[in-house]
Write a protein that holds these residues in place. Structure first.
Motif, PDB file in Angstrom:
ATOM      1  N   UNK A 158      35.746  38.262  10.924  1.00  0.00           N
ATOM      2  CA  UNK A 158      35.115  38.960  12.057  1.00  0.00           C
ATOM      3  C   UNK A 158      36.170  39.370  13.083  1.00  0.00           C
ATOM      4  N   UNK A 159      37.090  38.466  13.349  1.00  0.00           N
ATOM      5  CA  UNK A 159      38.158  38.800  14.303  1.00  0.00           C
ATOM      6  C   UNK A 159      38.981  39.988  13.809  1.00  0.00           C
ATOM      7  N   UNK A 160      39.286  40.011  12.519  1.00  0.00           N
ATOM      8  CA  UNK A 160      40.069  41.111  11.962  1.00  0.00           C
ATOM      9  C   UNK A 160      39.250  42.404  11.936  1.00  0.00           C
ATOM     10  N   UNK A 161      37.949  42.285  11.596  1.00  0.00           N
ATOM     11  CA  UNK A 161      37.096  43.470  11.509  1.00  0.00           C
ATOM     12  C   UNK A 161      36.824  44.077  12.873  1.00  0.00           C
ATOM     13  N   UNK A 162      36.810  43.265  13.925  1.00  0.00           N
ATOM     14  CA  UNK A 162      36.640  43.801  15.281  1.00  0.00           C
ATOM     15  C   UNK A 162      37.745  44.790  15.622  1.00  0.00           C
ATOM     16  N   UNK A 163      38.917  44.557  15.030  1.00  0.00           N
ATOM     17  CA  UNK A 163      40.059  45.432  15.305  1.00  0.00           C
ATOM     18  C   UNK A 163      40.164  46.572  14.295  1.00  0.00           C
ATOM     19  N   UNK A 164      39.897  46.271  13.011  1.00  0.00           N
ATOM     20  CA  UNK A 164      40.131  47.274  11.958  1.00  0.00           C
ATOM     21  C   UNK A 164      38.856  47.957  11.465  1.00  0.00           C
ATOM     22  N   UNK A 165      37.688  47.402  11.778  1.00  0.00           N
ATOM     23  CA  UNK A 165      36.429  47.990  11.323  1.00  0.00           C
ATOM     24  C   UNK A 165      35.756  47.142  10.256  1.00  0.00           C
ATOM     25  N   UNK A 166      34.432  47.179  10.235  1.00  0.00           N
ATOM     26  CA  UNK A 166      33.650  46.388   9.286  1.00  0.00           C
ATOM     27  C   UNK A 166      33.458  47.153   7.978  1.00  0.00           C
ATOM     28  N   UNK A 167      33.273  46.414   6.889  1.00  0.00           N
ATOM     29  CA  UNK A 167      33.066  47.023   5.571  1.00  0.00           C
ATOM     30  C   UNK A 167      31.694  47.692   5.528  1.00  0.00           C
ATOM     31  N   UNK A 168      31.522  48.702   4.676  1.00  0.00           N
ATOM     32  CA  UNK A 168      30.224  49.364   4.595  1.00  0.00           C
ATOM     33  C   UNK A 168      29.131  48.478   4.009  1.00  0.00           C
ATOM     34  N   UNK A 169      29.521  47.487   3.175  1.00  0.00           N
ATOM     35  CA  UNK A 169      28.512  46.611   2.561  1.00  0.00           C
ATOM     36  C   UNK A 169      29.033  45.195   2.483  1.00  0.00           C
ATOM     37  N   UNK A 170      28.127  44.238   2.756  1.00  0.00           N
ATOM     38  CA  UNK A 170      28.439  42.814   2.662  1.00  0.00           C
ATOM     39  C   UNK A 170      27.416  42.158   1.740  1.00  0.00           C
ATOM     40  N   UNK A 171      27.896  41.305   0.867  1.00  0.00           N
ATOM     41  CA  UNK A 171      27.032  40.482   0.027  1.00  0.00           C
ATOM     42  C   UNK A 171      27.339  39.026   0.361  1.00  0.00           C
ATOM     43  N   UNK A 172      26.331  38.311   0.877  1.00  0.00           N
ATOM     44  CA  UNK A 172      26.492  36.907   1.250  1.00  0.00           C
ATOM     45  C   UNK A 172      25.601  36.078   0.327  1.00  0.00           C
ATOM     46  N   UNK A 173      26.186  35.160  -0.440  1.00  0.00           N
ATOM     47  CA  UNK A 173      25.378  34.407  -1.405  1.00  0.00           C
ATOM     48  C   UNK A 173      25.761  32.933  -1.415  1.00  0.00           C
ATOM     49  N   UNK A 174      24.813  32.101  -1.867  1.00  0.00           N
ATOM     50  CA  UNK A 174      25.086  30.677  -2.027  1.00  0.00           C
ATOM     51  C   UNK A 174      24.053  29.802  -1.350  1.00  0.00           C
ATOM     52  N   UNK A 175      24.510  28.684  -0.787  1.00  0.00           N
ATOM     53  CA  UNK A 175      23.623  27.720  -0.134  1.00  0.00           C
ATOM     54  C   UNK A 175      22.834  28.389   0.989  1.00  0.00           C
ATOM     55  N   UNK A 176      21.541  28.112   1.018  1.00  0.00           N
ATOM     56  CA  UNK A 176      20.640  28.795   1.951  1.00  0.00           C
ATOM     57  C   UNK A 176      21.089  28.667   3.408  1.00  0.00           C
ATOM     58  N   UNK A 177      21.462  27.450   3.842  1.00  0.00           N
ATOM     59  CA  UNK A 177      21.841  27.251   5.236  1.00  0.00           C
ATOM     60  C   UNK A 177      23.167  27.932   5.558  1.00  0.00           C
ATOM     61  N   UNK A 178      24.135  27.814   4.661  1.00  0.00           N
ATOM     62  CA  UNK A 178      25.435  28.445   4.890  1.00  0.00           C
ATOM     63  C   UNK A 178      25.314  29.970   4.888  1.00  0.00           C
ATOM     64  N   UNK A 179      24.459  30.492   4.017  1.00  0.00           N
ATOM     65  CA  UNK A 179      24.212  31.934   3.981  1.00  0.00           C
ATOM     66  C   UNK A 179      23.615  32.395   5.310  1.00  0.00           C
ATOM     67  N   UNK A 180      22.620  31.650   5.801  1.00  0.00           N
ATOM     68  CA  UNK A 180      21.966  32.016   7.066  1.00  0.00           C
ATOM     69  C   UNK A 180      22.960  31.992   8.220  1.00  0.00           C
ATOM     70  N   UNK A 181      23.847  31.006   8.246  1.00  0.00           N
ATOM     71  CA  UNK A 181      24.824  30.906   9.324  1.00  0.00           C
ATOM     72  C   UNK A 181      25.847  32.041   9.264  1.00  0.00           C
ATOM     73  N   UNK A 182      26.332  32.354   8.040  1.00  0.00           N
ATOM     74  CA  UNK A 182      27.296  33.452   7.895  1.00  0.00           C
ATOM     75  C   UNK A 182      26.648  34.784   8.255  1.00  0.00           C
ATOM     76  N   UNK A 183      25.413  34.970   7.835  1.00  0.00           N
ATOM     77  CA  UNK A 183      24.671  36.203   8.138  1.00  0.00           C
ATOM     78  C   UNK A 183      24.489  36.365   9.646  1.00  0.00           C
ATOM     79  N   UNK A 184      24.113  35.272  10.308  1.00  0.00           N
ATOM     80  CA  UNK A 184      23.893  35.320  11.757  1.00  0.00           C
ATOM     81  C   UNK A 184      25.203  35.618  12.499  1.00  0.00           C
ATOM     82  N   UNK A 185      26.297  34.992  12.071  1.00  0.00           N
ATOM     83  CA  UNK A 185      27.597  35.238  12.714  1.00  0.00           C
ATOM     84  C   UNK A 185      28.025  36.695  12.553  1.00  0.00           C
ATOM     85  N   UNK A 186      27.848  37.226  11.356  1.00  0.00           N
ATOM     86  CA  UNK A 186      28.241  38.607  11.085  1.00  0.00           C
ATOM     87  C   UNK A 186      27.385  39.582  11.885  1.00  0.00           C
TER      88      UNK A 186
END
Length: 491
Positions: free
Chosen positions: A13-41
Motif C-alpha cells: 500500500x505504501x508503494x502503491x500510494x506513490x506508484x499507483x494501484x494495480x487494475x485488479x487484485x485477487x485476495x484469497x485464503x483464510x477468511x479473517x486474513x482475507x477480510x483484513x487485507x481487503x479492508x486495508x486495501x
C-alpha cells in the motif's frame, strides 16, 4: 505483476500510494486474513467518505459477471479512483471441488451461517446441473455424491435448503463467468478503475489465475489447515504473532503459558482466537500482564479436537488424555458415533502391530527408543524400506499365483482397447507408505515400544469384540469404547 503474502499488504500500500494501484487484485485464503487485507486495501484506495459514488461491492453468491464488468467499465461520476469489489466469489470452483464445497457447506451450517452454507450448496448444484427441486424429488445422498465427500445428510441440509427457498436464492449461472472476466482483462479497464476479488481458495492452474497474476496483484492469505507437523508449526506461528501484536498495541505483556492456554481453549480458529484475545484484554483492564489464570477465568473451551489427538493419547498410553478427547469429540458432535473412534483406534493398533513385528525381527535390532530422528532416518528408514519392498514382492508373487488362467488374455484385451491395467499391489500393510515423510514413522516406532507384542495382539482381539458389542446393540456404545480405551492406556 506479482504475488505477495498478506504480511506484505501494508508495504504494498505504501508503494502503491506513490506508484499507483494495480487494475485488479485477487485476495484469497483464510477468511479473517482475507477480510483484513481487503479492508486495508479498500481504506487506502477509497476513503470511506468517498465510497457512496466511487465504490460498488457485489456478493459472489448471486453476482453476474456482465453486471460487474458494466460497472467496472463505467467512469466515476466525480472522476478519480473507482473500485468495484467481488466478494466471496466462486469463480475458481470446479467439479473437482464438490467434496470440499459440501464439507464447507456443512461446517457453515454447523456454525449457524446459513447464508454461507447456501452459497456453497448452490455452487454444488450448479456444477452438477441440478436444482433445489431435484433435491426434493430425488435421493439427496446420491445426487450430491455425499458418500465420496464423507458429509452426512440430515437436519443441516434441510435447514439450508429451506433458507435458499425462503430467501429466493438462485443458482449461479453456468455461463463461463471466468472467461468473461479474462477477456475483459485482456482489453484492460478504464484508467483509475480497479477490481478487487476475494475468495477462500484458488486454482493456480486456471487461465484466469494466470491472467490476474499477469495484470494485477495476488494477495495470498492462506494458512495450511492440515495436521502435519509442518502445518501445525505454521499455524502456531500465525496465532502467536497475532497474540503478541495485540498485546503490544495495548501495552500489555503475558506470563509463560498464556499462549498454550489460549490455544487449548480456541484451537486453530483464527477468528475465535482473535476474539478471545480481545476478551482477555478487556478482562484484565488496567493490569499490564496477562496470566494463564486469566485465560482459565474468562474463556470457555470451544476448540474442536481433531481425531488424531484422541488416537495419539491412546497409542501414547495417556489414559486421562484419551478419555478427555473421547468425551470432547462425542459431546461436541465432531464424531457422530463411537464406531468412528473405534475404527481410528483399530487403524493405529494395526500399525503398531506391524511396527512391533519389525522391531522384534532381524532388521529391528538397530532401533532403540532414545535414537535421535536424524539417526533414525539414516540407519532405520532404509531397513524399513527394504522390509516394505520385501512385502511388495511377496504380495505380487501371491497375486500371480492366484491370478486366473485367462489373465494373459485379459491383459491382451486391455492392451488392444487402450485401457491401462492397474500396476502393483494395493495394501495398507506398509510401515512407511511415504518414505519421504519419515517423521510420523519415527513417532510410531516410539509408541510401539510402549507395548509388548502380546499386549497389541490381545488388544486387537478385544477391539474385534468391542466392534461386535457396539454393532449388536447389546451394550452401551460409549461404555464399551471407554473400557477399551482404559485397557490400552492402563499400565
Amino acid at each position: 505483476m506479482t504475488e505477495i503474502s498478506y504480511k506484505e499488504i501494508e508495504t504494498h500500500i505504501q508503494e502503491a500510494d506513490a506508484s499507483g494501484y494495480a487494475p485488479i487484485y485477487l485476495i484469497y485464503g483464510d477468511e479473517l486474513l482475507v477480510a483484513e487485507a481487503y479492508r486495508s486495501l479498500l481504506d487506502a484506495m477509497i476513503p470511506e467518505a468517498s465510497r457512496s459514488l466511487n465504490f460498488e461491492a457485489f456478493d459472489g453468491m448471486d453476482a453476474e459477471m456482465p453486471d460487474i464488468l458494466e460497472r467496472l467499465n463505467t467512469f466515476s461520476l466525480l472522476g478519480g479512483t473507482k473500485v468495484v469489489a467481488l466478494v466471496s466469489t466462486q469463480l475458481f470452483d470446479t467439479s473437482k471441488d464438490l467434496s470440499s464445497l459440501l464439507t464447507r457447506a456443512r461446517q457453515a451450517a454447523d456454525a449457524n451461517d446459513n447464508r454461507k452454507a447456501a452459497r456453497y450448496l448452490l455452487s454444488v448444484l450448479s456444477i452438477q446441473g441440478l436444482t433445489l427441486e431435484d433435491l426434493k424429488s430425488g435421493p439427496r445422498r446420491d445426487l450430491l455424491k455425499m458418500d465420496a465427500s464423507g458429509v452426512e445428510d440430515g437436519e443441516w441440509l434441510d435447514r439450508v435448503i429451506t433458507f435458499c427457498r425462503e430467501h429466493e436464492l438462485s443458482l449461479p449461472e453456468p455461463r463461463d463467468q471466468a472467461g468473461l472476466l479474462q477477456e475483459t482483462l485482456g482489453k484492460g479497464f478504464p484508467a483509475g478503475n480497479h477490481l478487487v476479488i476475494t475468495t477462500d481458495r484458488v486454482d493456480r492452474r486456471k487461465k484466469l489465475y494466470s491472467a490476474i497474476d499477469e495484470s494485477g496483484i495476488i494477495v495470498d492469505c492462506s494458512i495450511p489447515k492440515g495436521d502435519r507437523r509442518a502445518d501445525r508449526q505454521v499455524q502456531g506461528a500465525v496465532l502467536k504473532q497475532r497474540l503478541e501484536e495485540a498485546l503490544r498495541k495495548q501495552g500489555k505483556t503475558m506470563s509463560p503459558g498464556v499462549f498454550e492456554a489460549l490455544y487449548e481453549k480456541s484451537g486453530f480458529d483464527l477468528r475465535t482466537f482473535t476474539a478471545n484475545i480481545e476478551k482477555l484484554i478487556d478482562y484484565t483492564g488496567d493490569l499490564s500482564n496477562i496470566s494463564p489464570q486469566d485465560v482459565e477465568s474468562v474463556l470457555t473451551r470451544t476448540k474442536r479436537d481433531p481425531i488424531y489427538e484422541f488416537t495419539n493419547a491412546v497409542t501414547g498410553r495417556d489414559m486421562e488424555g484419551a478419555l478427555f478427547f473421547m468425551t470432547s469429540l462425542l459431546d461436541s458432535g465432531e464424531i457422530s458415533h463411537p464406531l468412528q473412534l473405534l475404527a481410528a483406534v483399530t487403524n493405529q493398533i494395526r500399525k503398531l502391530i506391524l511396527i512391533r513385528e519389525f522391531i522384534d525381527g532381524p532388521n529391528g535390532g538397530v532401533w532403540h527408543a532414545d535414537m535421535p530422528f536424524q539417526r533414525f532416518r539414516q540407519e532405520v528408514m532404509p531397513r524399513i524400506q527394504d522390509h516394505d519392498a520385501s512385502l511388495t514382492a511377496l504380495l505380487e508373487e501371491w497375486a500371480r499365483a492366484l491370478a486366473p488362467e485367462n489373465d494373459d488374455q485379459t491383459a491382451t484385451k486391455a492392451s488392444k482397447t487402450g485401457k491401462r491395467r492397474k500396476k502393483g499391489v494395493q495394501t495398507d500393510l506398509y510401515i512407511a507408505p511415504n518414505p519421504k515423510n519419515a517423521y510420523p514413522v519415527y513417532l510410531m516406532m516410539k509408541k510401539a515400544g510402549l507395548f509388548s507384542k502380546k499386549e497389541l495382539l490381545d488388544g486387537y482381539a478385544e477391539i474385534l469384540e468391542a466392534d461386535v458389542a457396539i454393532k449388536t446393540g447389546g451394550h452401551q456404545a460409549r461404555g464399551v469404547l471407554e473400557r477399551l480405551v482404559m485397557r490400552f492406556t492402563g499400565t
